[in-house]
Design a protein around this motif. Structure first.
Motif, PDB file in Angstrom:
ATOM      1  N   GLU A 221       0.828  -1.205   0.000  1.00  0.00           N
ATOM      2  CA  GLU A 221       0.000   0.000   0.000  1.00  0.00           C
ATOM      3  C   GLU A 221       0.859   1.251   0.000  1.00  0.00           C
ATOM      4  OE1 GLU A 221      -3.177   0.036  -0.418  1.00  0.00           O
ATOM      5  OE2 GLU A 221      -3.421  -2.145  -0.335  1.00  0.00           O
ATOM      6  N   GLY A 222       2.090   1.150  -0.486  1.00  0.00           N
ATOM      7  CA  GLY A 222       2.958   2.316  -0.546  1.00  0.00           C
ATOM      8  C   GLY A 222       3.636   2.656   0.758  1.00  0.00           C
ATOM      9  N   GLY A 223       3.630   1.711   1.718  1.00  0.00           N
ATOM     10  CA  GLY A 223       4.232   1.957   3.019  1.00  0.00           C
ATOM     11  C   GLY A 223       5.687   1.550   3.081  1.00  0.00           C
ATOM     12  N   GLY A 224       6.162   1.295   4.297  1.00  0.00           N
ATOM     13  CA  GLY A 224       7.561   0.987   4.538  1.00  0.00           C
ATOM     14  C   GLY A 224       8.190   2.072   5.385  1.00  0.00           C
ATOM     15  N   THR A 225       9.478   1.927   5.643  1.00  0.00           N
ATOM     16  CA  THR A 225      10.238   2.882   6.444  1.00  0.00           C
ATOM     17  C   THR A 225      11.346   3.471   5.591  1.00  0.00           C
ATOM     18  OG1 THR A 225       9.773   1.745   8.526  1.00  0.00           O
ATOM     19  CG2 THR A 225      11.739   3.120   8.469  1.00  0.00           C
ATOM     20  N   ILE A 226      11.475   4.789   5.599  1.00  0.00           N
ATOM     21  CA  ILE A 226      12.468   5.456   4.762  1.00  0.00           C
ATOM     22  C   ILE A 226      13.872   5.176   5.289  1.00  0.00           C
ATOM     23  CG2 ILE A 226      13.275   7.656   3.853  1.00  0.00           C
ATOM     24  CD1 ILE A 226      10.414   8.675   4.087  1.00  0.00           C
ATOM     25  N   LEU A 227      14.749   4.765   4.379  1.00  0.00           N
ATOM     26  CA  LEU A 227      16.124   4.413   4.728  1.00  0.00           C
ATOM     27  C   LEU A 227      17.133   5.434   4.211  1.00  0.00           C
ATOM     28  CD1 LEU A 227      17.880   2.146   6.029  1.00  0.00           C
ATOM     29  CD2 LEU A 227      18.044   1.128   3.740  1.00  0.00           C
ATOM     30  N   LEU A 228      16.953   5.914   2.980  1.00  0.00           N
ATOM     31  CA  LEU A 228      17.848   6.909   2.381  1.00  0.00           C
ATOM     32  C   LEU A 228      17.015   8.051   1.822  1.00  0.00           C
ATOM     33  CD1 LEU A 228      20.217   4.622   0.264  1.00  0.00           C
ATOM     34  CD2 LEU A 228      20.807   5.766   2.402  1.00  0.00           C
ATOM     35  N   ARG A 229      17.444   9.283   2.112  1.00  0.00           N
ATOM     36  CA  ARG A 229      16.790  10.482   1.617  1.00  0.00           C
ATOM     37  C   ARG A 229      17.843  11.410   1.024  1.00  0.00           C
ATOM     38  NH1 ARG A 229      12.004  12.026  -0.500  1.00  0.00           N
ATOM     39  NH2 ARG A 229      10.352  11.715   0.986  1.00  0.00           N
ATOM     40  N   ALA A 230      17.420  12.408   0.270  1.00  0.00           N
ATOM     41  CA  ALA A 230      18.348  13.366  -0.315  1.00  0.00           C
ATOM     42  C   ALA A 230      18.996  14.235   0.761  1.00  0.00           C
ATOM     43  CB  ALA A 230      17.616  14.248  -1.322  1.00  0.00           C
ATOM     44  N   ASP A 231      20.031  14.986   0.361  1.00  0.00           N
ATOM     45  CA  ASP A 231      20.744  15.868   1.283  1.00  0.00           C
ATOM     46  C   ASP A 231      19.815  16.863   1.966  1.00  0.00           C
ATOM     47  OD1 ASP A 231      23.058  14.694   0.517  1.00  0.00           O
ATOM     48  OD2 ASP A 231      23.957  16.466  -0.378  1.00  0.00           O
ATOM     49  N   LEU A 232      20.248  17.317   3.118  1.00  0.00           N
ATOM     50  CA  LEU A 232      19.539  18.399   3.785  1.00  0.00           C
ATOM     51  C   LEU A 232      19.485  19.624   2.874  1.00  0.00           C
ATOM     52  CD1 LEU A 232      21.216  18.029   7.280  1.00  0.00           C
ATOM     53  CD2 LEU A 232      18.839  17.512   6.736  1.00  0.00           C
ATOM     54  N   PRO A 233      18.440  20.428   2.969  1.00  0.00           N
ATOM     55  CA  PRO A 233      18.275  21.566   2.052  1.00  0.00           C
ATOM     56  C   PRO A 233      19.473  22.507   2.016  1.00  0.00           C
ATOM     57  CG  PRO A 233      16.261  21.174   3.262  1.00  0.00           C
ATOM     58  CD  PRO A 233      17.294  20.264   3.867  1.00  0.00           C
ATOM     59  N   GLU A 234      20.150  22.695   3.169  1.00  0.00           N
ATOM     60  CA  GLU A 234      21.264  23.644   3.170  1.00  0.00           C
ATOM     61  C   GLU A 234      22.496  23.089   2.451  1.00  0.00           C
ATOM     62  OE1 GLU A 234      21.202  21.682   7.310  1.00  0.00           O
ATOM     63  OE2 GLU A 234      19.792  22.388   5.797  1.00  0.00           O
ATOM     64  N   ARG A 235      22.509  21.783   2.187  1.00  0.00           N
ATOM     65  CA  ARG A 235      23.625  21.212   1.447  1.00  0.00           C
ATOM     66  C   ARG A 235      23.228  20.996  -0.007  1.00  0.00           C
ATOM     67  NH1 ARG A 235      24.658  17.119   6.287  1.00  0.00           N
ATOM     68  NH2 ARG A 235      26.174  18.277   7.503  1.00  0.00           N
ATOM     69  N   GLU A 236      22.185  20.215  -0.178  1.00  0.00           N
ATOM     70  CA  GLU A 236      21.588  20.026  -1.501  1.00  0.00           C
ATOM     71  C   GLU A 236      22.579  19.524  -2.540  1.00  0.00           C
ATOM     72  OE1 GLU A 236      19.615  23.631  -2.617  1.00  0.00           O
ATOM     73  OE2 GLU A 236      17.905  23.219  -1.335  1.00  0.00           O
ATOM     74  N   ARG A 237      23.535  18.676  -2.136  1.00  0.00           N
ATOM     75  CA  ARG A 237      24.499  18.191  -3.122  1.00  0.00           C
ATOM     76  C   ARG A 237      24.017  16.912  -3.792  1.00  0.00           C
ATOM     77  NH1 ARG A 237      31.004  16.690  -2.682  1.00  0.00           N
ATOM     78  NH2 ARG A 237      31.143  16.039  -4.880  1.00  0.00           N
ATOM     79  N   PHE A 238      23.854  15.848  -3.018  1.00  0.00           N
ATOM     80  CA  PHE A 238      23.490  14.554  -3.599  1.00  0.00           C
ATOM     81  C   PHE A 238      21.982  14.369  -3.554  1.00  0.00           C
ATOM     82  CE2 PHE A 238      27.956  13.815  -2.509  1.00  0.00           C
ATOM     83  CZ  PHE A 238      28.409  13.329  -3.722  1.00  0.00           C
ATOM     84  N   ARG A 239      21.384  14.246  -4.736  1.00  0.00           N
ATOM     85  CA  ARG A 239      19.945  14.194  -4.865  1.00  0.00           C
ATOM     86  C   ARG A 239      19.515  12.804  -5.325  1.00  0.00           C
ATOM     87  NH1 ARG A 239      19.009  17.756  -1.850  1.00  0.00           N
ATOM     88  NH2 ARG A 239      16.872  17.911  -2.625  1.00  0.00           N
ATOM     89  N   GLY A 240      18.301  12.438  -4.996  1.00  0.00           N
ATOM     90  CA  GLY A 240      17.696  11.222  -5.521  1.00  0.00           C
ATOM     91  C   GLY A 240      18.423   9.935  -5.210  1.00  0.00           C
ATOM     92  N   PRO A 241      18.776   9.661  -3.937  1.00  0.00           N
ATOM     93  CA  PRO A 241      19.493   8.423  -3.626  1.00  0.00           C
ATOM     94  C   PRO A 241      18.588   7.203  -3.779  1.00  0.00           C
ATOM     95  CG  PRO A 241      18.873   9.528  -1.593  1.00  0.00           C
ATOM     96  CD  PRO A 241      18.504  10.460  -2.722  1.00  0.00           C
ATOM     97  N   GLY A 242      19.037   6.245  -4.586  1.00  0.00           N
ATOM     98  CA  GLY A 242      18.192   5.078  -4.785  1.00  0.00           C
ATOM     99  C   GLY A 242      18.872   3.971  -5.548  1.00  0.00           C
ATOM    100  N   HIS A 243      18.068   2.988  -5.907  1.00  0.00           N
ATOM    101  CA  HIS A 243      18.500   1.743  -6.545  1.00  0.00           C
ATOM    102  C   HIS A 243      19.658   1.126  -5.760  1.00  0.00           C
ATOM    103  CE1 HIS A 243      17.770  -0.716 -10.244  1.00  0.00           C
ATOM    104  NE2 HIS A 243      18.720  -1.367  -9.598  1.00  0.00           N
ATOM    105  N   ALA A 244      19.364   0.761  -4.535  1.00  0.00           N
ATOM    106  CA  ALA A 244      20.382   0.241  -3.627  1.00  0.00           C
ATOM    107  C   ALA A 244      20.618  -1.245  -3.840  1.00  0.00           C
ATOM    108  CB  ALA A 244      19.964   0.496  -2.182  1.00  0.00           C
ATOM    109  N   GLY A 245      21.867  -1.651  -3.637  1.00  0.00           N
ATOM    110  CA  GLY A 245      22.245  -3.058  -3.646  1.00  0.00           C
ATOM    111  C   GLY A 245      23.090  -3.347  -2.423  1.00  0.00           C
ATOM    112  N   ALA A 246      22.910  -4.512  -1.822  1.00  0.00           N
ATOM    113  CA  ALA A 246      23.601  -4.846  -0.574  1.00  0.00           C
ATOM    114  C   ALA A 246      24.527  -6.037  -0.757  1.00  0.00           C
ATOM    115  CB  ALA A 246      22.586  -5.134   0.535  1.00  0.00           C
ATOM    116  N   MET A 247      25.507  -6.124   0.149  1.00  0.00           N
ATOM    117  CA  MET A 247      26.431  -7.242   0.194  1.00  0.00           C
ATOM    118  C   MET A 247      26.732  -7.574   1.648  1.00  0.00           C
ATOM    119  SD  MET A 247      30.476  -7.341  -0.779  1.00  0.00           S
ATOM    120  CE  MET A 247      30.803  -6.406   0.717  1.00  0.00           C
TER     121      MET A 247
END
Length: 366
Positions: free
Chosen positions: A280-306
């Protein structure tokens, strides 16, 4: 919102959304990882990571400028400094060109060691279409200098067409605790799906069987609610589904972010820390974009784990670097499992000791 030690990453800024957002968990601010990793880390899109011997390998989407072939590779001895290696394959195999005539690249690879041979699942598609396919290539080793190196095309695994209710991209392989093999996949349409695989071939046990739905986002009025890039981890008695919500591939305007849910059954239902369902579109947020005052790295996603030799889980993903014209860039962190059982992504400090210095491969890529 949960409190956490100062060493944890700060909470990223909330972007507006037309639908209800998943609950906030222990969320990584990707700006804190600006100094790690380094080297040939851009452009990198849709990364996945694995270790063979003393070398870490990252595989990514598409083609690297100035280099022939598809599926670029990176290597590192320590997770901090990365070097571009050769692309994995020279070109799309003939079957893929026939199945998806508009495809020009391979997307979103997934790498695992299965029965002594490396399996790399990959996507063949074109933007905005679900005429897509997932293929499989295998090799005895990941080391191009080894005489045993060489990728063998194993052909089509799963295909979707305009008549399908799913999109056959973004594959991820996992073996469950009972030895069953599975492939999760999906993007847009009706969300993320799960297929049971034959362990010998790495392909569906019953090609005619309907896939199992594991995540979807009810569409708001006026547009879709994107969900894609599944990755499943087995840890602590739960299966953990990591997925990306909202839009990638728009440079610094990308609204991608990463969520996680857990289930005791690999087929779900996957729930966030607040009990919200990823169906239903739920879950817990794990990665978000930079804080507004930094605003460097945007759109963090497509994660892979090892999971490394010492049991540590590492997470790679891409984010768009505003200081470098929005180029997709490799990001990397360590997963810390809290006393409540839920994951937090922690930066790799510049003075971090080389991880997992014991010998012997686990062969795990999740």
């Amino acid at each position: 919102m949960m409190t956490r030690p100062a060493s944890m990453l700060a909470i990223g800024g909330l972007l507006a959304s037309a639908i209800a957002l998943p609950a906030w968990g222990q969320v990584a601010d990707v700006a804190a990882m600006a100094d790690v990793p380094g080297g040939d880390i851009a452009p990198v899109h849709d990364p996945v990571i694995i270790r063979e011997g003393d070398t870490y390998y990252v595989f990514a989407t598409g083609r690297r400028r100035g280099q022939d072939g598809i599926i670029p590779t990176l290597t590192s001895p320590d997770l901090r400094t990365w070097t571009a290696g050769p692309s994995m394959l020279a070109d799309l195999p003939a079957w893929a060109k026939a199945a998806v005539p508009l495809a020009r690249d391979m997307w979103a690879p997934d790498i695992s060691l299965v029965n002594g041979r490396y399996r790399l699942y990959y996507s063949v598609s074109s933007f905005g279409s679900n005429r897509s396919a997932i293929g499989l290539a295998t090799s005895a080793t990941l080391d191009p200098a080894s005489p045993d190196y060489g990728w063998r095309d194993e052909g089509l695994v799963v295909q979707s067409t305009a008549e399908s209710d799913f999109n056959a991209i973004d594959p991820n392989f996992i073996e469950d605790r009972d030895g069953n093999h599975w492939l999760s996949l999906g993007s847009f349409w009706t969300g993320l799906k799960l297929f049971r695989l034959d362990p010998a071939s790495g392909k569906p046990t019953d090609p005619a069987a309907a896939p199992i739905a594991i995540a979807r986002r009810p569409a708001p009025a006026g547009g879709p609610a994107p969900v894609e890039a599944p990755f499943i981890i087995d840890h602590g008695g739960y299966y953990w589904l990591i997925a990306s919500y909202d839009y990638c591939c728009k440079g610094v305007n990308s609204t991608y972010y990463t969520v996680v849910g857990r289930s005791q059954d690999i087929a779900g239902p996957y729930l966030g820390q607040d009990g919200s369902s990823m169906l239903e579109g739920g879950g817990t947020i794990l990665l978000r974009a930079d804080l507004p005052e930094r605003e460097r790295f945007r759109g963090p996603g497509h994660a892979g784990a090892m999971q490394d030799r010492d049991g540590t889980h590492y997470l790679v993903w891409h984010a768009y670097d505003k200081q470098q014209n929005g180029i997709p860039t490799l990001r990397l962190g360590r997963i810390s499992w809290g006393q409540d059982g839920w994951p937090t992504v922690i930066q790799l400090d510049a003075d971090m000791t080389t991880p997992a210095d014991s010998r012997g491969d686990t062969g795990e890529s999740e």
